[in-house]
Design an enzyme around this catalytic site. Sequence first.
Site, PDB file in Angstrom:
ATOM      1  N   LEU A  20       0.781  -1.472  -0.146  1.00 53.95           N
ATOM      2  CA  LEU A  20      -0.020  -0.038   0.098  1.00 53.95           C
ATOM      3  C   LEU A  20       0.584   1.221   0.241  1.00 53.95           C
ATOM      4  O   LEU A  20       0.389   2.839  -0.932  1.00 53.95           O
ATOM      5  CB  LEU A  20      -0.790  -0.028   1.082  1.00 53.95           C
ATOM      6  CG  LEU A  20      -1.825   0.662   1.318  1.00 53.95           C
ATOM      7  CD1 LEU A  20      -3.040   0.694   0.356  1.00 53.95           C
ATOM      8  CD2 LEU A  20      -3.044   0.756   2.858  1.00 53.95           C
ATOM      9  N   ARG A  21       2.196   0.999   0.672  1.00 50.82           N
ATOM     10  CA  ARG A  21       2.690   2.466   0.943  1.00 50.82           C
ATOM     11  C   ARG A  21       3.643   3.001  -0.922  1.00 50.82           C
ATOM     12  O   ARG A  21       3.526   3.892  -0.719  1.00 50.82           O
ATOM     13  CB  ARG A  21       4.538   1.588   0.562  1.00 50.82           C
ATOM     14  CG  ARG A  21       5.062   2.717   1.928  1.00 50.82           C
ATOM     15  CD  ARG A  21       6.196   1.680   2.854  1.00 50.82           C
ATOM     16  NE  ARG A  21       6.373   1.810   3.428  1.00 50.82           N
ATOM     17  CZ  ARG A  21       6.218   1.347   4.662  1.00 50.82           C
ATOM     18  NH1 ARG A  21       5.412   2.555   5.042  1.00 50.82           N
ATOM     19  NH2 ARG A  21       5.854  -0.133   6.169  1.00 50.82           N
ATOM     20  N   GLY A  22       3.126   2.003  -1.441  1.00 47.31           N
ATOM     21  CA  GLY A  22       3.651   3.113  -2.848  1.00 47.31           C
ATOM     22  C   GLY A  22       1.933   4.081  -3.485  1.00 47.31           C
ATOM     23  O   GLY A  22       2.666   4.918  -3.635  1.00 47.31           O
TER      24      GLY A  22
ATOM     25  N   THR B  53       2.484   6.774  -1.101  1.00 48.37           N
ATOM     26  CA  THR B  53       3.254   8.029  -1.535  1.00 48.37           C
ATOM     27  C   THR B  53       2.824   8.520  -2.762  1.00 48.37           C
ATOM     28  O   THR B  53       2.720   9.826  -2.599  1.00 48.37           O
ATOM     29  CB  THR B  53       4.411   7.664  -1.794  1.00 48.37           C
ATOM     30  OG1 THR B  53       5.245   6.112  -0.523  1.00 48.37           O
ATOM     31  CG2 THR B  53       5.547   8.178  -2.003  1.00 48.37           C
TER      32      THR B  53
END
Lengths: 333, 563
Positions: free
Chosen positions: A271-273, A276
């Site tokens: 999910l981090r992508g 960001t």
Amino acid sequence: MARFPFSAIVGQDEMKQALLIAAVDPSVGGVMVFGDRGTGKSTAARALAGLLPQISAIADCRYGCTGEQRGTCPDPCTSGRVRKRDVPFVDLPLGATEDRVIGSLDLERALRAGEKAFEPGLLAKAHRGFLYIDEINLLEDHLVDLLLDVAASGENVVEREGLSVRHRAKFVLIGSGNPEEGELRPQLLDRFGLSVEVRTPEDIETRVEIMRLVAANERDPAGFAEKWAGEDEKTLKQIARGKAKLAKLEPGEDVLTDAAQLCLAVGADGLRGELTLMRASRALAALDGARSVKREHLIAVAPSALRHRLRRDVLDETGSTARITRAIDELFG
Amino acid sequence: MTPADPPDPIQDAALAAQLLLIAPASFGGMALRGSSPARDLLVQAMGESGAIRKLPGHIDDERLLGGIDIAASLSAGRPIKQSGLLAEAKGGLLLVPMAERMGDAIAGRLAQALDQGDISLILLDDGREPDDSPPASLMERCAFHCNLTHSRAATPINLTAKTALDLGAVDPLEDEALEALAATAAALGVHSLRPLLAAGQAARAHAALTGRRVPSQTDLAVAARLVLAPRATQLPPAEEHQQEDTPADPPQDHGDEREDTDSKRPDQTLDEMLVEAAAATIPADLLAQLAKGQAPRKSSGSGSGQRRKSGVRGKPLSARPGMPHGGARLALIDTLRAAVPWQAIRRREQPGAERNAILTRKDDLRVRRFEEKAARVTIFAVDASGSAAAARLAEAKGAVELMLAQAYVTRSEVALIAFRGDNAELLLPPTRSLTRARRALAELPGGGGTPLAMGLNAAREAAISVRARGRTASLVFLTDGRGNIAADGAPGRKQAKEDAEAAAKAIAREGIDALVVDISARPGPDAPALADLMQARFLALPRADAKSLHGAISAMQPARSAA
């Protein structure tokens, strides 16, 4: 040495964009700059520090407490005055010892007065500012571990030498390095919000222009700074406006869908992508003074936000950047 | 999300966290793998329901176990003790970030504290590769293992729900339930008793959570799913499982299965039902690994080098008594700490001493120690001559790249020597850089004679120089073993063979780990003979592809040579 003005840096637009985004919204989570030596990596990072609006902090507080945080640091700070100070920009040298980075027992006070006092390290100094590590890929493993943890949690917990101290350490991590000299641990890479690749400019004209500017700066640093002060001032205002505008911008459903689709298409898992990508597009929209976050903002930041998150296939020669551009073309035409 | 999607892993992790909070000491803790926003949210939620102390990786024994408070002791003139983090965190949760990087020494201390029931751990595991996981001693003691790498949860988690019953009010498990759990563990290949005990406890805790005095099948199924399934080392014995056909696919229907667990089918015994419930949640990647017949988390020779103590650089270890010399630096704090308790006595012995001076003796001196991991360097010596077909070269290149892809996890390095025509050349000095390796490989030419002896000698020299820098070297030869150029560069099959044999024996004398891979289409007797002289392993891969070659090299890594 006098700082080279940010606005006087020729080219390297992606790097400059990434640094400005990090300045507007620190929650994007740091910038990693890959590239050869002599491409202006360090120059740009250092120049950025001079461009940021000052922050206010308790006078003489070694941990950079804000007015509301008075007395909550390990010291604790007591001064009633709140002063403006420059945004901290800390250079972490490769050979730094662990003691120096996280802080250590203040030996002098321990021996002389028998007091157990904590001497804050570079992490405390970098709080609310920037921590810059040149050649981060050559940093010793145990220092990388330490940085990873602090960068992720935003606080530095010290449990050693009989000390038990915790203090806030929120900073924007800026790393630079040349992948030819060693790879970066994927865990660390993942912590960077944006990653950019810089190359030495190849055309003669740009190179000459750079030489001309650097020579002018060396000949008369004060005059050179003055000449560019106007431009730098503009950027400073742009950042300040962007910061103010950020809270009012909320990416719409369409941009979120675009972000999710793009991440899926390039195979950036986690999910981090997506988060960001969303934050970086919002910060760019704020910088541009746009009314809303648009697809163009997303496309502009996508390579920086996703490049280092693609699953790596060693046998695939296609660069990450090419894979992202291809996916953008296919999805958004 | 479509209804066919399996439930997000955060659901089970949150449930595990709830059970853990009911009886922290009896579960030892939980391991959360994968750094995702979901994990941060879960840890945050756990922090809200009780104090969590954090254990930074750089903690020293002094702070962990407690010791003498040096500053206070100096000012008081007598030793004053202070308690360590383990004592301070007693009865609470200890958060361990980057647990996969934890040193064995700290792991040992923590394991001890866990056994005494003093603390429980939340291990944050950022490992990427199967081998890259927290110390086995702690994983074993932590009841719950959750993988949140692919969790997409982004909303705050609430763990403050009241438990319906006190754990003490729940009956112990009945014999039938115990047998069912034991059978489930056996079916999944979970051999240790600790997880089995934890599973029993988890069933009771779940009963308490949901307000059942007697643990039901649902409770047992939850326990099997949360505690036993993540540890599976084998697939349950084949029934008419749908997974058999598509072992790598995550099961699609276990959302329903969870509700169904109480209404067991008449032809199913309790333990069959539990096995099924557990098997349904074995993660897809683990399942794929198991299906291939590989047990997970077994050291497959990660390729990293041996650890060694160093007085100069590396990760700091605890100080030890000794004189500072030969680069070893004085550990001032530890020296003072050693001196402090004796101050009163020494002062009595030495009445003339200056009042403020700290009286130290030679025995007090402590020096710093650091741990350095000796990097492993795999040296590939590739026969690039005309007799090795061009296609073989491509495979060798692929294997080198695969080794490198692992390298940034294991900190191992790769070097490349090519021999062809009348020379052997070090194309790639030991490196971890993928970019450089790729370029060197792309430029690797082929064709010409086979200066086998030269290749062997160059490899041996490279290995020796790697060793001289304190690293572990191993050699991999890709050749058909048929040389036709002698060590001095002169053509001639006979002399070439003699020289190659001498060079192979020299490698054996040095005791360097070696592997000879014959990648020619029709393996002959030469390469095995060469391997024999070298005391190396031999492998014939007539249809080698990069992957199987890489597998063969990994398999060789853990073994030390006999010499």
